[in-house]
Design a protein around this motif. Structure first.
Motif, PDB file in Angstrom:
ATOM      1  N   GLN A   1      45.953  34.592  41.573  1.00  0.00           N
ATOM      2  CA  GLN A   1      45.173  35.820  41.435  1.00  0.00           C
ATOM      3  C   GLN A   1      45.099  36.247  39.979  1.00  0.00           C
ATOM      4  OE1 GLN A   1      47.936  38.062  43.714  1.00  0.00           O
ATOM      5  NE2 GLN A   1      46.937  37.695  45.689  1.00  0.00           N
ATOM      6  N   GLY A   2      43.987  36.916  39.645  1.00  0.00           N
ATOM      7  CA  GLY A   2      43.867  37.555  38.345  1.00  0.00           C
ATOM      8  C   GLY A   2      44.234  36.645  37.194  1.00  0.00           C
TER       9      GLY A   2
ATOM     10  N   ARG B   1      49.675  47.410  31.360  1.00  0.00           N
ATOM     11  CA  ARG B   1      49.024  46.400  32.196  1.00  0.00           C
ATOM     12  C   ARG B   1      47.502  46.515  32.125  1.00  0.00           C
ATOM     13  NH1 ARG B   1      52.545  43.854  35.741  1.00  0.00           N
ATOM     14  NH2 ARG B   1      54.586  44.853  36.056  1.00  0.00           N
ATOM     15  N   GLN B   2      46.836  45.374  32.335  1.00  0.00           N
ATOM     16  CA  GLN B   2      45.384  45.359  32.490  1.00  0.00           C
ATOM     17  C   GLN B   2      45.108  45.529  33.979  1.00  0.00           C
ATOM     18  OE1 GLN B   2      43.016  45.353  30.189  1.00  0.00           O
ATOM     19  NE2 GLN B   2      41.376  45.384  31.697  1.00  0.00           N
ATOM     20  N   VAL B   3      44.731  46.741  34.369  1.00  0.00           N
ATOM     21  CA  VAL B   3      44.683  47.109  35.783  1.00  0.00           C
ATOM     22  C   VAL B   3      43.262  47.029  36.320  1.00  0.00           C
ATOM     23  CG1 VAL B   3      45.224  48.915  37.469  1.00  0.00           C
ATOM     24  CG2 VAL B   3      46.646  48.640  35.428  1.00  0.00           C
ATOM     25  N   GLY B   4      43.140  46.441  37.492  1.00  0.00           N
ATOM     26  CA  GLY B   4      41.905  46.517  38.256  1.00  0.00           C
ATOM     27  C   GLY B   4      42.105  47.493  39.395  1.00  0.00           C
TER      28      GLY B   4
ATOM     29  N   TRP C   1      36.568  45.353  51.039  1.00  0.00           N
ATOM     30  CA  TRP C   1      37.059  43.988  50.850  1.00  0.00           C
ATOM     31  C   TRP C   1      36.412  43.305  49.652  1.00  0.00           C
ATOM     32  CZ3 TRP C   1      35.364  38.926  50.882  1.00  0.00           C
ATOM     33  CH2 TRP C   1      36.318  37.939  51.137  1.00  0.00           C
ATOM     34  N   GLU C   2      35.089  43.408  49.518  1.00  0.00           N
ATOM     35  CA  GLU C   2      34.389  42.702  48.448  1.00  0.00           C
ATOM     36  C   GLU C   2      34.870  43.150  47.069  1.00  0.00           C
ATOM     37  OE1 GLU C   2      32.892  44.082  51.008  1.00  0.00           O
ATOM     38  OE2 GLU C   2      31.785  42.471  52.034  1.00  0.00           O
ATOM     39  N   ALA C   3      35.090  44.455  46.897  1.00  0.00           N
ATOM     40  CA  ALA C   3      35.564  44.960  45.608  1.00  0.00           C
ATOM     41  C   ALA C   3      36.952  44.413  45.287  1.00  0.00           C
ATOM     42  CB  ALA C   3      35.578  46.486  45.615  1.00  0.00           C
ATOM     43  N   GLY C   4      37.807  44.363  46.295  1.00  0.00           N
ATOM     44  CA  GLY C   4      39.129  43.801  46.078  1.00  0.00           C
ATOM     45  C   GLY C   4      39.070  42.355  45.649  1.00  0.00           C
TER      46      GLY C   4
ATOM     47  N   ASN D   1      39.131  38.231  38.791  1.00  0.00           N
ATOM     48  CA  ASN D   1      38.978  38.534  37.365  1.00  0.00           C
ATOM     49  C   ASN D   1      40.176  37.991  36.580  1.00  0.00           C
ATOM     50  OD1 ASN D   1      39.004  39.961  34.796  1.00  0.00           O
ATOM     51  ND2 ASN D   1      37.417  41.263  35.688  1.00  0.00           N
ATOM     52  N   ARG D   2      39.920  37.107  35.633  1.00  0.00           N
ATOM     53  CA  ARG D   2      40.994  36.457  34.874  1.00  0.00           C
ATOM     54  C   ARG D   2      41.710  37.411  33.921  1.00  0.00           C
ATOM     55  NH1 ARG D   2      41.371  30.888  34.648  1.00  0.00           N
ATOM     56  NH2 ARG D   2      39.750  29.683  35.705  1.00  0.00           N
ATOM     57  N   GLU D   3      41.153  38.590  33.655  1.00  0.00           N
ATOM     58  CA  GLU D   3      41.784  39.525  32.732  1.00  0.00           C
ATOM     59  C   GLU D   3      42.812  40.431  33.411  1.00  0.00           C
ATOM     60  OE1 GLU D   3      41.289  39.533  29.423  1.00  0.00           O
ATOM     61  OE2 GLU D   3      40.136  37.728  29.852  1.00  0.00           O
ATOM     62  N   VAL D   4      42.734  40.517  34.724  1.00  0.00           N
ATOM     63  CA  VAL D   4      43.534  41.500  35.455  1.00  0.00           C
ATOM     64  C   VAL D   4      44.953  40.984  35.676  1.00  0.00           C
ATOM     65  CG1 VAL D   4      43.797  42.577  37.713  1.00  0.00           C
ATOM     66  CG2 VAL D   4      41.580  42.595  36.585  1.00  0.00           C
ATOM     67  N   ASP D   5      45.963  41.809  35.385  1.00  0.00           N
ATOM     68  CA  ASP D   5      47.336  41.429  35.709  1.00  0.00           C
ATOM     69  C   ASP D   5      48.031  42.433  36.624  1.00  0.00           C
ATOM     70  OD1 ASP D   5      47.940  43.503  33.990  1.00  0.00           O
ATOM     71  OD2 ASP D   5      48.786  42.232  32.425  1.00  0.00           O
ATOM     72  N   ALA D   6      47.280  43.392  37.168  1.00  0.00           N
ATOM     73  CA  ALA D   6      47.769  44.286  38.224  1.00  0.00           C
ATOM     74  C   ALA D   6      46.549  44.847  38.945  1.00  0.00           C
ATOM     75  CB  ALA D   6      48.630  45.411  37.660  1.00  0.00           C
ATOM     76  N   VAL D   7      46.663  45.031  40.251  1.00  0.00           N
ATOM     77  CA  VAL D   7      45.530  45.486  41.060  1.00  0.00           C
ATOM     78  C   VAL D   7      45.990  46.623  41.963  1.00  0.00           C
ATOM     79  CG1 VAL D   7      43.908  44.838  42.883  1.00  0.00           C
ATOM     80  CG2 VAL D   7      44.378  43.238  41.009  1.00  0.00           C
TER      81      VAL D   7
END
Length: 742
Positions: free
Chosen positions: A200-201, A516-519, A541-544, A550-556
């Protein structure tokens, strides 16, 4: 009963993530039995016998009885058509090669209407299986009155197999995904083919069949150019056959004379042995072989013929992980049958051969194989010729690489092929070589590396015709992920019917402040860091999935209301933190037949069910039903409530666990019976949030942030600076003095 009666499929919904039924994707079917509600299976004469005749393996279904024959017992005792449909779907999928062990059927509040679900790895396949099962069951019910209602089970299974081939992952990709799943690494399918994200991410890796995101385009282009590959290998000391690129049949003969007979003529970008003619000594054969090769590839090469068998060695991350040997194919004449008939009776009858990708050996069709026809011509034969009894006819000199020989590879051979992969630049490579004995060094026997292939097929190693299967999918996963790595990023799921949006926003902001880079996906939109990238409501679901890709995200952080779980399932398989705040609101859930707190409990517990063993559930201890979810969590639990002295919170701390409560205008973060931290809430902005959202909302935020190691000092500053603009809640306002707890 009239044959006009039907099973009406009212609604079909594909739940793509963890849901109220199971952790995995399922197809949920709402069906109306109509008058069949009054006719369980024991009141439908002959139904059980017809089902057993058409689907004998139903005998293996345990059902609720818990033993072989359990479902047949239920049929004889009397069970309803929805339950029968569930088992028919499962059995058809089993017969089609997609084993499916999970299914459930439950009544709804409306008489005769049921919800039936079954495990669905692929939506298109699941829908096709449902359609076939529906038709089969109706035919079985109606055959007593309609003799024409017989059902062709083999044809239905064949249609399902075709749908699986069209829709599902290929065997090579599926083996890698299965190996990732075994290691706890999540995956997302990124297209309708074999492009798959593992992890992920920021921690994700991608595969396309056996190519990875470490496979460079340059290396792939080099491997595609066989002449360039040979020159690079030769310069590094890898033994290769001498050869030339030629442009005409005449040039092919001239090159063959220079190189020395016998020779090989092949396309420069040959694949799976297509267009490759071996052991050629005659000018006419060489010129004909040029025409065959020219039709298959961009350029034609003439090479020195190397004596021996073809081998494929799979190199992953600089290590040989599997090897397979090929064999020539021949038939023996009987004096009566044509060559084509002999091929069908002696070769294509092998159960290991077939058209689908799952078969280790291909079905032989002479009309598709010009190289085979040329080989027959060299023997004075054609497909229509009748060889004399006892005459051995060569059909194929190369290919059929499906005999496992991994344990026989000599260390010097392994060194040569791993060097070849490194020279080309491939992290995953299928290296083809010709040798008489793979257990001896190549130089000692005149062997040579003939090709280095990017994106090699894995089936010959997964399902060898002879020998044992090799764990090549696991080797690729271990190459992509460090030992112990699971490719996951921290995910916070917020399941709430009140203020879930605000909780998600505040937790996302605190994680952002912690570096963190948060989504973030919630009702207010889709956010990356502090930037809103989509203003549309995004608690779905689609937004998640967008954030997890996203390769930039390290927390969601994701808001999951009950309708999200019921409509699609969760957007993730497991999470680091799962928050459940309440079971207050079933309004708007009637469409899903959720009308009570008990039913809502089943929905909201999904968020707790998916918490990782090293994760944390955050639960509202002031709600007795939410408090019951403590026992469902695989990880730790942080409880929050207004009164630190409440029995639930006190017992939790005595067990060494964490709680969040309020005292004298502060949040109290307590761990065990001695250790505590405080978060001040006296800032005017924070008081406004308390008035709008209530203390329970801020306690949930603090607990979720604490679960991810956000400091109390940062919590205080973050809540004050979040810039959250919320209107006062008209429902159940809470006191803001926060000084009642003791």
């Amino acid at each position: 009963m009239s044959s006009k009666h039907d099973i009406t499929l009212l609604r079909i919904n594909y739940l793509r993530g963890p849901n109220i039924w199971t952790y995995r994707p399922v197809l949920e079917v709402w069906l109306d039995l109509g008058d069949l509600e009054d006719f369980p299976s024991n009141k439908l004469p002959g139904l059980t016998e017809r089902l057993i005749e058409w689907l004998p393996a139903l005998e293996e279904h345990h059902c609720g009885v818990g033993e072989r024959g359990g479902f047949i017992q239920r049929l004889r005792e009397g069970t309803w058509a929805g339950h029968i449909l569930e088992h028919v779907v499962i059995e058809l999928l089993n017969l089609a090669g997609m084993p499916t062990g999970f299914g459930q059927t439950r009544e709804t509040s409306r008489r005769g209407v049921y919800r039936m679900v079954f495990r669905a790895r692929d939506e298109a396949v699941a829908r096709a299986a449902l359609a076939e099962a529906h038709a089969l069951l109706l035919a079985a019910i109606r055959q007593r009155e309609d003799a024409a209602a017989h059902f062709d089970v083999p044809a239905a299974v064949a249609r399902l197999v075709n749908q699986i081939d069209r829709s599902y992952l290929g065997p090579s990709t599926a083996s890698i995904v299965a190996a990732a799943t075994d290691r706890g690494i999540p995956h997302l399918r990124l297209n309708d083919g074999n492009l798959v994200q593992l992890g992920q991410g920021r921690h994700q890796r991608r595969i396309w069949t056996a190519e990875t995101d470490r496979t460079s385009a340059i290396a792939g282009n080099i491997a595609h150019d066989k002449d360039l590959t040979k020159s690079l290998l030769a310069s590094c000391g890898v033994p290769v056959p001498e050869g030339q690129v030629v442009a005409s049949p005449e040039a092919a003969w001239e090159a063959a004379q220079e190189i020395g007979l016998p020779v090989v003529v092949k396309p420069s970008d040959a694949n799976h042995g297509r267009g490759v003619s071996l052991d050629l000594t005659e000018r006419a054969d060489i010129e004909k072989a040029f025409m065959v090769a020219d039709a298959e590839g961009s350029e034609v090469m003439v090479e020195r013929y190397v004596l021996g068998d073809e081998h494929r060695l799979l190199v992953v991350g600089g290590r040989v992980v599997a090897a397979a040997r090929g064999e020539s194919l021949s038939v023996v004449g009987d004096g009566r049958s044509t060559v084509e008939q002999l091929i069908d009776s002696q070769l294509n009858s092998d159960p290991r051969r077939g058209e689908a990708e799952e078969f280790p050996l291909e079905t032989i069709h002479l009309d598709r194989e010009p190289v085979m026809r040329l080989l027959l011509e060299r023997q004075g034969l054609s497909g229509e010729a009748v060889p004399a009894a006892g005459r051995r006819v060569m059909i194929q000199r190369n290919g059929n690489v499906a005999i496992d020989c991994t344990d026989e590879v000599h260390p010097e051979v392994a060194h040569a092929v791993t060097l070849a992969a490194r020279v080309v630049g491939l992290d995953v490579a299928g290296v083809d070589l010709v040798a008489q004995d793979i257990g001896r060094p190549l130089q000692a026997q005149g062997g040579a590396v003939v090709e280095v292939n990017a994106g090699p097929g894995l089936l010959m190693h997964l399902k060898p015709a002879t020998g044992r299967s090799r764990p090549v999918g696991r080797a690729i996963v271990d190459h992509l992920f460090d030992e112990g790595g699971n490719g996951r990023v921290p995910i916070v799921g917020v399941a709430s019917s009140r203020h879930g949006n605000a909780i998600a926003r505040l937790v996302g902001w605190l994680l952002h402040l912690s570096g963190r880079q948060v989504g973030l996906a919630c009702q207010d939109g889709l956010f990356l860091g502090n930037r809103k990238v989509d203003a549309r409501p995004s608690a779905h679901w689609e937004a998640g999935q967008r954030l997890l890709m996203n390769r930039e995200v390290d927390a969601v952080v994701l808001e999951n209301g009950p309708s999200v779980i019921l409509d699609d399932g969760l957007a993730y398989d497991r999470c680091t933190v799962g928050v459940v705040t309440d079971l207050d609101d079933v309004q708007g859930l009637e469409h899903h037949d959720v009308r009570s707190t008990d039913q809502l409990y089943r929905v909201m517990r999904t968020q707790v069910d998916v918490v990782l063993p090293d994760g944390v559930a955050v639960l509202n201890a002031d709600d007795a039903r939410v408090l019951e979810m403590v026992e469902l969590c695989d990880g730790d639990v942080i409880l929050y409530g207004m009164d630190a002295a409440s029995p639930a919170l006190q017992k939790h701390r005595e067990a060494g666990s964490r709680t969040v409560s309020v005292f004298e205008g502060q949040l109290v973060l307590a761990e065990g019976v001695r250790k505590a931290h405080r978060v001040r809430l006296d800032a005017p902005v924070v008081q406004g949030l308390l008035q709008s959202l209530g203390a329970h909302t801020l306690m949930a935020v603090a607990a979720a942030a604490w679960a991810l190691a956000v400091s109390p000092e940062l919590m205080a500053a973050g809540i004050e600076t979040a810039g959250l603009d919320v209107a006062p809640s008209p429902e159940r306002p809470e006191p803001v003095t926060l000084d009642a707890a003791r």
